[in-house]
Write an enzyme that holds these catalytic residues in place. Structure first.
Site, PDB file in Angstrom:
ATOM      1  CG  HIS A   1      28.002  -4.978 -35.209  1.00  0.00           C
ATOM      2  ND1 HIS A   1      27.303  -4.389 -34.185  1.00  0.00           N
ATOM      3  CD2 HIS A   1      28.042  -4.062 -36.204  1.00  0.00           C
ATOM      4  CE1 HIS A   1      26.927  -3.175 -34.544  1.00  0.00           C
ATOM      5  NE2 HIS A   1      27.374  -2.942 -35.773  1.00  0.00           N
ATOM      6  CD  GLU A   2      30.183  -3.849 -38.980  1.00  0.00           C
ATOM      7  OE1 GLU A   2      29.209  -3.481 -39.662  1.00  0.00           O
ATOM      8  OE2 GLU A   2      30.688  -3.142 -38.104  1.00  0.00           O
TER       9      GLU A   2
ATOM     10  CD  GLU B   1      25.274   0.200 -35.635  1.00  0.00           C
ATOM     11  OE1 GLU B   1      25.945  -0.322 -34.726  1.00  0.00           O
ATOM     12  OE2 GLU B   1      25.574   0.100 -36.835  1.00  0.00           O
TER      13      GLU B   1
ATOM     14  CG  HIS C   1      27.355   3.432 -34.016  1.00  0.00           C
ATOM     15  ND1 HIS C   1      27.292   4.289 -35.102  1.00  0.00           N
ATOM     16  CD2 HIS C   1      27.801   2.249 -34.506  1.00  0.00           C
ATOM     17  CE1 HIS C   1      27.696   3.660 -36.186  1.00  0.00           C
ATOM     18  NE2 HIS C   1      28.012   2.421 -35.854  1.00  0.00           N
TER      19      HIS C   1
ATOM     20  CG  HIS D   1      24.761  -3.646 -40.044  1.00  0.00           C
ATOM     21  ND1 HIS D   1      23.755  -2.941 -39.426  1.00  0.00           N
ATOM     22  CD2 HIS D   1      25.914  -3.282 -39.428  1.00  0.00           C
ATOM     23  CE1 HIS D   1      24.283  -2.168 -38.475  1.00  0.00           C
ATOM     24  NE2 HIS D   1      25.588  -2.363 -38.453  1.00  0.00           N
TER      25      HIS D   1
END
Length: 681
Positions: A369-370, A393, A457, A373
């Site tokens: 996920h991170e 997101e 989110h 980004h």
């Protein structure tokens, strides 16, 4: 007519439809006939349902990518002239994607009179011969400002930015980056503005990089977004795994030479600096317990490796920035910090240790996920606010899910749940659900006009739900032992095309179709274009994209596969709407339809506007009959119009010129017709 000064302005929630995509080329949406309002279908891929290899991205080496960027940089002045930019506008090359057929998708930033244009990014597609085929712009408006001299002092902009930062819990008393002059073009008419970045910490201990955009003429806050992308994920360990490390003398370090030199550090509960590189005299890291600091280091290192491999082997991407350079990871951040975040400024991933420092957030879906980004930042750079923030997101959740399935780790098998291994809610439930996002109590299952006002989110639920439906379809099913039951907005079924194809479509849209201001309507356009290029516009994959978006209340169904549909005529050309001025029209030419129009004519309208209550919208039939679609309403303060209206047009002939007529009844807000279509069932 100027309304009371108490009216809502969009300082915190800017236009959620700040820009959309205008495409010319392969798919039916891209066909030139569509621009003029005629129905048309582009050629399908050579074999239905099979990936069109001509539109597959070439796996570039770092040197090849550097050469393409260098070539684009050398030709940027000619490109600016070719796409009719103004004399004061210049291009700055950001990235290049090359297809197997020689098509180049070159992503640019833009400057005006030497100032950065925020929301001015664009993509230029050229064929093998170097001819421009299509231009996708984040800002549709002409970049022009009357004066480059601010009417307010930079100190006032800084003061307002610091006040705004208090909302994020910043303890800073000065700006992290002093106000700089920019052109703000992401929200209607371009204006001279200041951009101020405030540092410090947010209220949960996450570093703060709040960007505040202030109108340099009026002092009004135009926009704000958070530069540090955060998310909570899985703290469960991945079992015994292989790690790529580096030996130097008698020591080993968590340095992955096979993946761009990625390094994993221990902050030892600090919150600044890089920390200490994990180093020891043996090559066995951690013991599966929190008391051993290297356990979290091993999880973070493993997650980074799987994320690198996922992007490389699935999409041909060579690292987060596609330049062969590894990011780095920092573990044991802060004290009882229950979060993790990606930071563009350090090109690094940072993990907290969870409540009581008992559950380091270092699992696969956190890493995926991170770090995703970072991929988004290097490509579309979706603004981290409003609908584009929800897409940002959602993109991280989507690629994290893809990576989790790709890793195929028996201790953490792939699923469509986010944060399923950490009991963040205290009852054993996941943080987010992709099959029905609202099960978390806050996320959106479907799009609505208020979606851009949600925390990013939670508005990401629309993207997550779309991706699940496109991958797996609607209804009840069990995958890797997890039960899912995914509903649809219109109550109609969706047939999935498989996760692998859904990922390819999303990635191509992100890297070649979307810009910083893309919202959900434009995301639909981009994914349809991507599906058309990869699989053909008459393919099941193309139709499934339309159906999955319709199932989350974005756009209409395809009409294929037994679902409601019909003959669609569309005009996606932009038409500016004068502020408080006379009516404007956009035309669609309908032909080949027998008899009169139906009693259930579907009219889908997409309008970008900062106060939709200003707008009066009519449909004008070929015989002159006018049908009121929307009345102006001074109390309707939301942004944009994305609606499908049902019109009884049975007394009007079907064939001929249909017009969408739009008038802004009050002064003070701006916008444009982004496109519209009529569907004959």
């Amino acid at each position: 007519m100027r309304r009371s000064s108490s009216r809502r302005h969009t300082s915190h929630t800017p236009s959620r439809r700040a820009a959309a995509v205008a495409l010319v080329g392969v798919s039916a949406l891209l066909a030139a006939a569509v621009q003029s309002g005629a129905a048309s279908a582009a050629p399908a891929a050579p074999t239905a349902g099979k990936l069109n290899s001509a539109h597959a991205a070439v796996k570039l080496t770092p040197s090849q990518r550097t050469e393409l960027i260098r070539d684009a940089d050398a030709a940027k002045a000619a490109t600016a002239r070719d796409i009719s930019l103004g004399s004061q506008e210049k291009l700055v090359v950001r990235d290049v994607v090359k297809d197997a057929d020689g098509t180049l998708h070159t992503r640019y930033e833009r400057t005006y009179a030497g100032l950065p244009v925020l929301g001015g990014d664009l993509i230029v597609d050229t064929n093998k011969a170097g001819k421009t085929q299509r231009v996708i712009k984040a800002a549709k408006a002409t970049i022009k400002v009357d004066s480059l001299t601010p009417k307010i002092a930079a100190s006032k902009a800084e003061s307002q930015a610091l006040t705004a930062a208090k909302d994020a819990g910043s303890t800073r008393t000065d700006a992290d980056q002093a106000p700089r002059k920019v052109i703000w073009a992401a929200n209607g008419t371009p204006v001279l503005a200041y951009e101020t970045v405030v540092g410090g910490l947010q209220d949960d201990g996450t570093p703060n990089q709040l960007h505040v955009i202030t109108d340099a003429a009026t002092g009004k806050e135009l926009y704000r977004y958070q530069g540090v992308k955060t998310g909570i994920g899985n703290t469960r360990y991945s079992g015994q795994v292989s790690l790529t490390t580096t030996q130097s003398g008698s020591n080993y370090t968590l340095t992955d030479g096979a993946r761009g030199g990625h390094k994993t550090y221990n902050l030892n509960h600090g919150s600044s600096g890089t920390g200490t590189l994990f180093s020891q005299t043996n090559d066995t890291w951690g013991d599966g317990t929190n008391s051993n600091a290297a356990t979290a280091g091993a999880d973070a290192h493993y997650g980074a490796a799987e994320t690198w491999d996922f992007y490389k082997n699935v999409f041909g991407r060579n690292g987060i920035a596609d330049n062969g350079v590894g990011a780095y990871s920092r573990t044991h951040y802060g004290n009882s910090y229950v979060n993790a975040f990606w930071d563009d400024s350090c090109f690094c991933m940072t993990y907290g240790d969870g409540s009581g420092n008992n559950d380091p957030l270092t699992s696969l879906d956190v890493a995926g996920h991170e770090m995703s980004h970072g991929v988004t930042s290097a490509t579309a750079d979706l603004n981290y606010s409003g609908e584009s923030g929800g897409l940002n997101e959602g993109t991280s959740d989507i690629f994290a899910t893809g990576m989790e399935f790709y890793a195929n780790n028996p201790s953490d098998p792939g699923d469509y749940l986010i944060g399923e291994k950490i009991d963040i809610n205290g009852d054993g439930t996941p943080l987010r659900y992709m099959d029905k996002p609202s099960k978390d109590g806050a996320s959106l299952d479907y799009w609505s006009s208020s979606a851009g006002n949600k925390d990013v989110h939670y508005s990401s639920g629309i993207a997550n739900h779309f991706f699940y439906l496109l991958s797996e379809g609607s209804g009840v099913k069990v995958i890797n032992g997890v039960s899912y039951n995914s509903p649809t907005y219109d109550g109609l079924p969706v047939t999935g095309i498989g996760r692998d194809k859904a990922l390819q479509i999303w990635y191509r849209a992100l890297t070649t179709k979307w810009t910083s201001t893309t919202n959900y309507a434009a995301a639909r356009t981009g994914t349809l274009a991507a599906a058309g290029e990869l699989y053909g516009t008459s393919s099941n994959e193309y139709n499934a994209v339309a159906d999955a978006w319709a199932a989350v209340a974005v756009g209409a169904r395809s009409g294929g596969g037994g679902t409601p549909g019909g003959t669609v005529f569309e005009n996606s050309a932009n038409v500016s709407i004068p502020d408080g001025g006379s009516a404007v029209t956009s035309s669609i030419n309908v032909s080949g339809v027998t008899g009169n129009a139906p009693s259930n004519l579907q009219v889908s309208v997409d309008i970008v506007h900062t106060w939709r209550g200003d707008l009066r919208i009519d449909l004008v039939a070929p015989n002159g009959t006018t049908y009121r679609l929307k009345n102006n309403n001074i109390s309707d303060s939301a942004d944009d119009v994305h609606e499908t209206y049902t019109v009884n047009a049975s007394t009007a002939p079907a064939n001929g010129t249909w017009q969408l007529k739009v008038q802004d009844m009050y002064s003070g807000d701006t916008g444009y017709i982004d496109g519209w279509k009529v569907t004959f069932p």
